[in-house]
Design an enzyme around this catalytic site. Structure first.
Site, mmCIF file in Angstrom:
data_model
loop_
_atom_site.group_PDB
_atom_site.id
_atom_site.type_symbol
_atom_site.label_atom_id
_atom_site.label_comp_id
_atom_site.label_asym_id
_atom_site.label_seq_id
_atom_site.Cartn_x
_atom_site.Cartn_y
_atom_site.Cartn_z
ATOM 1 N N ALA A 183 27.920 9.434 8.722
ATOM 2 C CA ALA A 183 28.952 10.103 7.747
ATOM 3 C C ALA A 183 29.488 9.265 6.803
ATOM 4 O O ALA A 183 30.483 9.481 5.823
ATOM 5 C CB ALA A 183 30.431 10.370 8.600
ATOM 6 N N HIS A 211 36.461 8.398 3.091
ATOM 7 C CA HIS A 211 36.113 6.958 3.488
ATOM 8 C C HIS A 211 35.931 6.286 2.131
ATOM 9 O O HIS A 211 35.169 7.033 1.380
ATOM 10 C CB HIS A 211 34.910 6.790 4.184
ATOM 11 N N ASN A 268 33.336 5.630 14.194
ATOM 12 C CA ASN A 268 31.912 4.970 14.433
ATOM 13 C C ASN A 268 31.315 4.514 13.049
ATOM 14 O O ASN A 268 30.617 3.605 12.969
ATOM 15 C CB ASN A 268 31.014 6.192 14.663
HETATM 16 N N1 LIG Z 1 27.844 7.296 13.022
HETATM 17 C C1 LIG Z 1 28.380 8.224 12.264
HETATM 18 O O1 LIG Z 1 28.588 8.179 11.289
HETATM 19 C C2 LIG Z 1 29.369 9.331 13.131
HETATM 20 C C3 LIG Z 1 29.043 9.261 14.476
HETATM 21 N N2 LIG Z 1 29.771 10.313 15.252
HETATM 22 C C4 LIG Z 1 29.653 10.260 16.744
HETATM 23 O O2 LIG Z 1 28.698 11.064 16.899
HETATM 24 C C5 LIG Z 1 28.962 11.654 18.278
HETATM 25 C C6 LIG Z 1 28.648 12.964 18.518
HETATM 26 O O3 LIG Z 1 29.556 13.595 17.638
HETATM 27 P P1 LIG Z 1 29.819 15.008 17.866
HETATM 28 O O4 LIG Z 1 28.341 15.974 17.904
HETATM 29 O O5 LIG Z 1 30.801 15.498 16.712
HETATM 30 O O6 LIG Z 1 30.505 15.096 19.245
HETATM 31 P P2 LIG Z 1 30.855 16.495 20.017
HETATM 32 O O7 LIG Z 1 31.763 15.894 21.177
HETATM 33 O O8 LIG Z 1 30.970 17.598 19.166
HETATM 34 O O9 LIG Z 1 29.436 16.775 20.746
HETATM 35 C C7 LIG Z 1 28.987 16.115 21.505
HETATM 36 C C8 LIG Z 1 27.500 16.827 22.089
HETATM 37 O O10 LIG Z 1 27.209 16.031 23.500
HETATM 38 C C9 LIG Z 1 26.830 17.017 24.328
HETATM 39 N N3 LIG Z 1 27.343 16.465 25.623
HETATM 40 C C10 LIG Z 1 28.666 16.345 26.234
HETATM 41 N N4 LIG Z 1 28.801 15.742 27.277
HETATM 42 C C11 LIG Z 1 27.308 15.844 27.808
HETATM 43 C C12 LIG Z 1 26.705 15.553 28.847
HETATM 44 N N5 LIG Z 1 27.220 15.332 30.035
HETATM 45 N N6 LIG Z 1 25.338 15.631 29.046
HETATM 46 C C13 LIG Z 1 24.693 16.203 27.755
HETATM 47 N N7 LIG Z 1 25.189 16.397 26.749
HETATM 48 C C14 LIG Z 1 26.471 16.352 26.550
HETATM 49 C C15 LIG Z 1 27.673 18.374 23.874
HETATM 50 O O11 LIG Z 1 26.941 19.448 24.556
HETATM 51 C C16 LIG Z 1 27.585 18.199 22.505
HETATM 52 O O12 LIG Z 1 26.541 18.771 21.852
HETATM 53 C C17 LIG Z 1 30.275 11.109 18.574
HETATM 54 O O13 LIG Z 1 30.444 9.983 19.583
HETATM 55 C C18 LIG Z 1 30.869 10.883 17.607
HETATM 56 O O14 LIG Z 1 32.159 10.158 17.554
HETATM 57 C C19 LIG Z 1 30.311 11.260 14.447
HETATM 58 C C20 LIG Z 1 30.453 11.370 13.133
HETATM 59 C C21 LIG Z 1 29.971 10.402 12.391
HETATM 60 O O1 LIG Z 2 33.134 7.763 12.070
HETATM 61 C C1 LIG Z 2 33.375 8.990 12.773
HETATM 62 O O2 LIG Z 2 33.086 9.105 13.982
HETATM 63 C C2 LIG Z 2 33.346 10.076 11.871
HETATM 64 C C3 LIG Z 2 33.961 10.273 10.548
HETATM 65 O O3 LIG Z 2 34.699 9.366 10.202
HETATM 66 C C4 LIG Z 2 33.471 11.359 9.553
HETATM 67 O O4 LIG Z 2 32.632 11.991 10.131
HETATM 68 O O5 LIG Z 2 33.863 11.017 8.554
#
Ligand SMILES: NC(=O)C1=CN([C@@H]2O[C@H](COP(=O)(O)OP(=O)(O)OC[C@H]3O[C@@H](n4cnc5c(N)ncnc54)[C@H](O)[C@@H]3O)[C@@H](O)[C@H]2O)C=CC1
Ligand SMILES: O=C([O-])CC(=O)C(=O)O
Length: 253
Positions: free
Chosen positions: A107, A205, A175
């Site tokens: 992101a 950000h 993150n």
């Molecule tokens: N590096 C970056 O720039 C960013 C990182 N993130 C992080 O990425 C990760 C994913 O984000 P989102 O998709 O929004 O999270 P979310 O919580 O909406 O989705 C999580 C996914 O994990 C799956 N899941 C949950 N429990 C599970 C299990 N026990 N077994 C298998 N699958 C399972 C769900 O089905 C869903 O598809 C989070 O840790 C979030 O904080 C989010 C935004 C930006």
């Molecule tokens: O860093 C994250 O986990 C999510 C975040 O800030 C964004 O999606 O803008």
């Protein structure tokens, strides 16, 4: 889902081997629109069927997803960047086993420039994050400090500290700060402010880098996905990352 759909539509060099989801009961319905049926497996079943595993799950699952893949000398594309800090031994495991952890820009913006500047000397990296209240609500740091963002009517600075501190206080929200720190001068020197702003619709950000090679500022205003904490561009960044894996022309570091 966006990543699954992109793989289903075709990313050269990649083939969707399997998915893992929280609720396996509803999975057949959720994935019914795909061109090709996809096996829905438990996390522990992913490694044997894949060369690359994309971790896009709650941070608490990072180790369970990444460890077997890295132990097998394979690649994890990781979005839960904050969890890398509390699982530092997995970087050592990757080194020993020939595995790789790839953190996409996600992101954020400009990690290529930050990584380039880090080859020289970076004096400081400062990031300010402003999020709508629903993009921060429920974060452990807010609960621990009794900060009730739900009631604010004006922007409120809810955190000032390092990327490492943010990783534990805001595991599902910041993150991006950890990814920035890993590209640059590390989680203890990357400074961060987090604001809750009731007037905002987007996760914003702004980053300022001061290095001996360049001084630069970058900002991004992320449209939230179905998850208000996560910007829509995050999944697109993974898709771009996967496309680069086999691309004959690769632009950006
Ligand atoms: N590096 C970056 O720039 C960013 C990182 N993130 C992080 O990425 C990760 C994913 O984000 P989102 O998709 O929004 O999270 P979310 O919580 O909406 O989705 C999580 C996914 O994990 C799956 N899941 C949950 N429990 C599970 C299990 N026990 N077994 C298998 N699958 C399972 C769900 O089905 C869903 O598809 C989070 O840790 C979030 O904080 C989010 C935004 C930006
Ligand atoms: O860093 C994250 O986990 C999510 C975040 O800030 C964004 O999606 O803008």
């Amino acid at each position: 889902m966006k990543i699954v759909e992109a793989l289903d539509a075709g990313i050269p060099g990649c083939e969707l081997a399997a998915v893992s989801v929280r609720s396996r009961e509803t999975a057949p319905e959720r994935f019914a629109h795909l061109g090709r049926p996809v096996p829905v497996l438990a996390i522990s079943e992913l490694e044997p069927v894949a060369d690359v595993v994309v971790e896009c799950a709650p941070a608490a699952l990072f180790r369970a997803i990444a460890e077997p893949v890295l132990r097998a000398g394979k690649m994890v594309v990781a979005l839960s960047a904050g969890a890398i800090l509390s699982n530092g031994d997995l970087v050592e495991l990757a080194r020993a086993a020939g595995g790789r952890i790839v953190v996409p820009t996600g992101a954020l913006v400009g990690l290529d420039a930050v990584a380039a500047a880090a080859e020289g000397t970076i004096r400081s990296v400062r990031m300010v994050t402003r999020k709508p209240v629903r993009g921060l609500a429920g974060a452990p740091y807010l609960l621990e400090h009794g900060i009730r963002v739900e009631e604010i009517t004006e922007p409120l600075m809810v955190f000032k500290g390092t990327a490492r501190q943010a990783a534990t206080g805001f595991p599902a929200n910041l993150n991006v700060a950890v990814a920035l720190s890993l590209a640059g001068i590390g989680p203890d020197r990357t400074e961060l402010e987090i604001w809750a702003d009731p007037a905002l619709e987007r996760n914003c950000h702004t980053i300022e880098v001061d290095a001996d090679s360049a001084r630069f500022s970058m900002s991004i205003e992320n449209v939230p996905s179905e998850n208000p904490k996560t910007g829509r561009i995050t999944a697109l960044s993974v898709i771009a990352c996967l496309r680069k894996l086999a691309a004959p022309l690769r632009v950006g570091t």
